[in-house]
Design an enzyme around this catalytic site. Sequence first.
Site, PDB file in Angstrom:
ATOM      1  N   GLY A   1       7.326 -42.192 -21.444  1.00  0.00           N
ATOM      2  CA  GLY A   1       8.668 -41.785 -21.027  1.00  0.00           C
ATOM      3  C   GLY A   1       9.687 -42.060 -22.116  1.00  0.00           C
ATOM      4  O   GLY A   1       9.334 -42.303 -23.272  1.00  0.00           O
ATOM      5  N   ASN A   2      10.953 -42.002 -21.748  1.00  0.00           N
ATOM      6  CA  ASN A   2      12.021 -42.306 -22.698  1.00  0.00           C
ATOM      7  C   ASN A   2      13.132 -43.052 -21.971  1.00  0.00           C
ATOM      8  O   ASN A   2      13.045 -43.328 -20.772  1.00  0.00           O
ATOM      9  CB  ASN A   2      12.538 -41.026 -23.375  1.00  0.00           C
ATOM     10  CG  ASN A   2      13.049 -40.000 -22.366  1.00  0.00           C
ATOM     11  OD1 ASN A   2      13.974 -40.279 -21.602  1.00  0.00           O
ATOM     12  ND2 ASN A   2      12.447 -38.823 -22.357  1.00  0.00           N
TER      13      ASN A   2
END
Length: 400
Positions: free
Chosen positions: A208-209
Site C-alpha cells: 500500500g501507500n
Amino acid sequence: MLEGKNILLGVSGSIAAYKAATLVRLLIKAGANVKVVMTPDSTNFITPLTLSTLSKNPVHTQYFDPETGEWDNHVDLGLWGNAMIIAPASANTMAKMANGLVDNLLTAVYLSAKCPVYFAPAMDLDMWKHTATRDNIAQLQSFGNILIPPGSGELASGLYGEGRMAEPEEIVAFLEADIRKKLPLVNKKVLVTAGPTYEAIDPVRFIGNHSSGKMGFALADELASQGADVILVAGPTAQKSEYKSIKRIDVTSAAEMLDACLENFDSANACIMCAAVADYTPAHVAQQKIKKTEDHFNIELKKTTDILKTLGQQKRDDQVLVGFALETNNEEQHAIDKLKKKNLDLIVLNSLNDSGAGFKSDTNKVTLIDRQLNKTTFELKSKAEVANDICLAVVDLLNK
C-alpha cells in the site's frame, strides 16, 4: 442543499412564532447548523429555551446580558450565516428592516448579514393588504431580500385570507430550491477517487501507500456543497464525508477501483482522480498466510491498469478529466508529461519537497496546469481551501 449550512433564524413578534420550533427541527434534520435571534416581543409567544434546546445553540435576544455584562456581537452573527430566514416576519419588523431602524438585536443582525436574507411575512389580512406593508415588502425586495410568500387560510383574528405565514415545510423547501438553483454544479455528476489502494500479497499482508484520503474527501465534500451529484470511489481509509448525498463506493485494490470508475465514468460530467493508486500489484497472491522461513523474500510484481490513462482514452469532449501528480523531483515537467500522455484537462501538481504538503497532512500546496499549460500556483492552504480552488477550476472548464 442545507447540509453543513449555517442558518440564522430570526423570530419576530407574531402568533406564528410558535411555528419556529418546527422550522428549527426541520432545518436541523436537513443537516443545517441553526442559530436563533429573537425580538423581545417574540418571547411572549415561544420561549428561548424551547428554540435553544431544539437548535442546540444559545438563543440571542439582546445586545448584552445585564447580569454578566457579556456582549452579543451582532456583526459576528451576521458573518456566521450562509443564509438568514426571518420567520415570522411581522409587519413591524419588516417596516424596521425596510427603513434601516435598529432597536433590537434581530434588526442589527439583519443589517450586518452578508448572506442572502429570506423573509416569511405573518400578519392579519388587512395589515397584509395595507399600502405601507406592500411598499415595505417592495423595498425589502429591492435590497435583494427574498420573499417567501404567505399562504391563505384562517388567521388569528378569525378572518380567512392571505397573510398566514408559510408552513415550516414550505419554507425549508423554498430555501433548498432557491439555494440549489444558484449553485454552479447543480445537475452535474462528478466522479471522485480518494485514498490508497491495497494490493494483496496473501490474506494478511498487502502492498500500500501512505495516502490518507483527506484531499479526495475534501474534494467530494466541496463538490457536493456546490450542488454536484458526487460519486466517491474510496480506497481503504478512515475518512468520512460530511454530506449524506454523496454516493460512496468502497474498494480495496486498483482493479476494484478501475471497475467502479468504468461503471460510472460514462455518465459523469467531470472526473477528479485524486486516489493514490498502486502502480504494481503482486503477480501471484498466496491463498494462505506466507510463513517467515527464508532470510530473503521476493515478490514478483506486475503493472496495474492505468486508470487515469484508461479514462483519458474514453473521455468525450464534453467531459472534464482532472489528475494529480505528487512528485519529488523535476516536478513541473513530470506533471506536464502526465497531463499530455493521459489526455487530461487539468492536472494538480504537488511536491513532497513542500513542507505541509502531501500525504496525511491537513494542508496542501498545489499548482494547477491546464491543457494550454497555463499555471496557477497557490500558497499553502488547508485541504478544504485547496478543494475549493480545484472546484472553481472545474466549474470554469465545464462552462467553456
